[in-house]
Write an enzyme that holds these catalytic residues in place. Structure first.
Site, mmCIF file in Angstrom:
data_model
loop_
_atom_site.group_PDB
_atom_site.id
_atom_site.type_symbol
_atom_site.label_atom_id
_atom_site.label_comp_id
_atom_site.label_asym_id
_atom_site.label_seq_id
_atom_site.Cartn_x
_atom_site.Cartn_y
_atom_site.Cartn_z
ATOM 1 N N GLU A 103 -27.479 42.893 100.155
ATOM 2 C CA GLU A 103 -27.375 44.370 99.810
ATOM 3 C C GLU A 103 -27.963 44.527 98.635
ATOM 4 O OE1 GLU A 103 -24.004 48.252 100.367
ATOM 5 O OE2 GLU A 103 -23.569 46.242 99.482
ATOM 6 N N ASP A 108 -22.795 41.333 100.180
ATOM 7 C CA ASP A 108 -22.420 42.841 99.137
ATOM 8 C C ASP A 108 -22.762 43.040 98.305
ATOM 9 O OD1 ASP A 108 -21.100 45.350 100.194
ATOM 10 O OD2 ASP A 108 -19.477 44.129 98.651
HETATM 11 C C1 GLC Z 1 -20.898 47.436 100.226
HETATM 12 C C2 GLC Z 1 -20.338 47.384 101.737
HETATM 13 C C3 GLC Z 1 -18.875 49.106 101.407
HETATM 14 C C4 GLC Z 1 -17.810 48.258 100.764
HETATM 15 C C5 GLC Z 1 -18.611 48.619 98.746
HETATM 16 C C6 GLC Z 1 -18.162 47.428 97.683
HETATM 17 O O1 GLC Z 1 -21.911 48.856 100.034
HETATM 18 O O2 GLC Z 1 -21.213 47.734 102.552
HETATM 19 O O3 GLC Z 1 -18.761 49.430 102.021
HETATM 20 O O4 GLC Z 1 -17.853 49.761 99.966
HETATM 21 O O5 GLC Z 1 -19.850 47.466 98.898
HETATM 22 O O6 GLC Z 1 -17.608 46.388 98.278
#
Ligand code: GLC
Length: 549
Positions: A260, A208
């Site tokens: 991500e 994440d």
């Molecule tokens: C990422 C996740 C999202 C979350 C954020 C904070 O972007 O995909 O859903 O709110 O991180 O952890």
């Protein structure tokens, strides 16, 4: 066959655990629910699952605020439920990957609680990003950086003596304080967390906010992403990922991680390396265009292919996830949407949304998504053609974005509605009859349920199954080269071949996607799949796979 690692060509299915299936009948999905639906995933034909966070959490950001990384939140079950889900998946040949949230913890995490109790200057505070405020009494935030969820990225704490004190940094909600990855103890703790889940047998992780770990807290501009050191090739982030990679590589069985991360060419190449994390999401493919803008779509494809050539990182294709309005709704709108699309308060859906059109286009886009080399991700419900739900009553909105933007942005609840499995009315066999689900389901979703689509060979579900079976059968759909073909405006056309010697005798497949309004000629060959009926021409908003050799 080749020796490509499993993850380099896999189709992953993202499970948002609250919304996939409810095993204990409380209206919220859970791990037992996932176990009960594993056969569905096998039937669908995916290779692996990614489960969004189910670890212990106060659920301020639905699990992305973790207070204990090595336990299951009671909302989702127990560690024993996790182990049995994992065993059930492995028995069926499905790999299991889980979310790892290293950028921040919950404010209820014991380490953050200790940091608050220990006061300024303590080693406990060094684990997070604490700073003194500006102004005569420290009453102003250290910088003017905004949180990605709206509002300031700094929150002031009350010190143990009861006085207003230091400020801490949070890229997201105030209940999600960012770790200080400059501190060796944080790395050591995450080594432990990785090992905990690897020991249990997980096949990998989705990292994440993977590009956000290293901050530059002194940055004083107003671009929320600038305080993150993303473009420095010597950034300590490489050491972090190399260390975590070493942990993963010390386990047998090709464990993997996908980052991500957003960004342009420079950011991408500076963060994904063969000795760091294995994959990254190709968000430009999901985000960047009007439907008929073939140029930007082609650029997004080229960027990922260039990355493969430059760093050896396989591309990863995605159109939907739990943070983005569902593609059926995005593609059905005449204004552009995607990342920037925010339904406004009191406006149930963008007035120009045409779900019939959006569904037709989403069916077409699936043929692009599943025909490009590398890994692909499908978000639960995408295979059912679920639209975004933009008319949830305001009092039911749960995403922290709603409150943090002062009710300016409704947030992401609309793509997180519990899945319809069968039956004529809510909860559509997601939960037992009569149960209220954590977000309400629309009353017109019966035809979109799994049971309703299962019997219909023309349904979105049947299409996905067919495409996934073809992708398994034809290596040129998942590996090898993409060769652009001369193409009319507003179309995408490429030939897919395996690399020389990779799969001798494998089919050569042309992929055509008509984003315009005029039908185009198709090459001669065997139509392996099409998103709508085709003859020798490809109508508007339609795609086809044509085997030419
Ligand atoms: C990422 C996740 C999202 C979350 C954020 C904070 O972007 O995909 O859903 O709110 O991180 O952890």
């Amino acid at each position: 066959m080749t020796n490509a690692p499993w993850w380099s060509q896999a189709v992953f299915y993202q499970i948002y655990p609250r919304s996939f299936a409810d095993g204990n009948g409380d209206g919220t999905g859970d791990l037992a629910g996932i176990s009960s639906r594993l056969d569905y995933l096998v039937e669908l034909g995916v290779d692996a699952i990614w489960i969004s966070p189910f670890q212990r959490s106060p659920q301020v950001d639905h699990g992305y605020d973790i207070s204990d990384h090595c336990d299951v939140d009671p909302l989702f079950g127990t560690l024993a439920d996790f182990d049995s889900m994992l065993a059930g998946a492995h028995e069926r040949g499905l790999r299991v990957t889980i979310d790892m949230v290293p950028n921040h913890s919950s404010d209820q995490h014991p380490w953050f609680q200790r940091a608050l109790a220990s006061g300024p200057g303590s080693p406990e505070r060094e684990l997070y990003v604490f700073r003194d405020g500006l102004g005569e009494h420290g009453e102003l935030p250290p910088t003017n950086v905004a949180s990605l969820f709206g509002g300031p990225a700094w929150t002031r704490v009350t010190e143990p003596d009861g006085q207003p004190g230091q400020w801490y940094f949070h890229l997201f909600a105030a209940q999600q304080p960012d770790w200080n990855w400059g501190n060796e103890a944080v790395l050591e703790e995450f080594r432990r967390v990785f090992r905990f889940w690897l020991d249990r047998g997980v096949d990998g992780f989705r990292i994440d906010a993977g590009d956000a770990l290293i901050k530059h807290p002194a940055y004083r501009g107003d671009d929320p992403l600038m305080p993150l050191i993303r473009k420095d090739p010597n950034s300590p982030v490489h050491r972090i990922y190399r260390e975590l990679r070493k942990v993963m590589d010390s386990y047998p069985g090709e464990r993997m991680a996908v980052l991500e991360m957003g960004g342009d060419r420079e950011v991408l190449t500076s963060l994904v390396r063969p000795d760091e994390m294995h994959l990254y999401f190709n968000f430009p493919f999901m985000h960047s265009r009007e439907w008929d803008d073939d140029k930007t779509l082609a650029e997004a494809i080229d960027l990922a292919l260039w990355m493969r050539g430059s760093t050896g990182t396989p591309p990863t294709w995605v159109t939907d996830n739990h943070d983005t309005p569902r593609s059926v709704t995005r593609y059905g709108s005449h204004v552009q949407l995607a990342g920037d699309y925010v339904p406004t308060t009191g406006d149930p859906a963008p007035p120009t949304t045409d779900l019939t059109l959006g569904t037709r286009r989403a069916r077409a886009m699936a043929l692009a998504l599943l025909s490009l080399p590398g890994a692909a991700y499908i978000y639960n419900g995408q295979e059912l053609g679920l639209p975004n739900v933009d008319d949830l009553p305001e009092e039911l909105l749960q995403d922290p974005v709603w409150e943090r933007t002062g009710h300016q942005e409704r947030g992401r609840d609309g793509c997180r509605i519990p899945l319809p499995w069968g039956g004529a009315e809510p909860p559509y066999e997601f939960s037992p009859t009569g149960t209220s689900t954590w977000l309400p389901q629309p009353t017109d979703w019966a035809p979109r349920s799994v049971a309703a689509q299962r019997g219909d060979p023309d349904s979105m579900l049947a299409r996905y199954r067919h495409l996934l079976a073809l992708r398994r059968a034809h290596p040129a759909l998942r590996t090898g080269a993409v060769t652009w073909l001369p193409r009319p405006p507003h179309t995408i056309g490429y030939e897919r071949t395996c690399f020389a010697g990779e799969h001798p005798g494998a089919a050569v497949i042309e992929v055509w996607l008509n984003l315009g309004t005029t039908p185009i000629a198709l090459p001669s060959g065997e139509i392996l799949a099409s998103s709508a009926p085709v003859t020798d021409t490809l109508p508007a908003d339609t795609a086809a796979w044509v085997r030419t050799r």
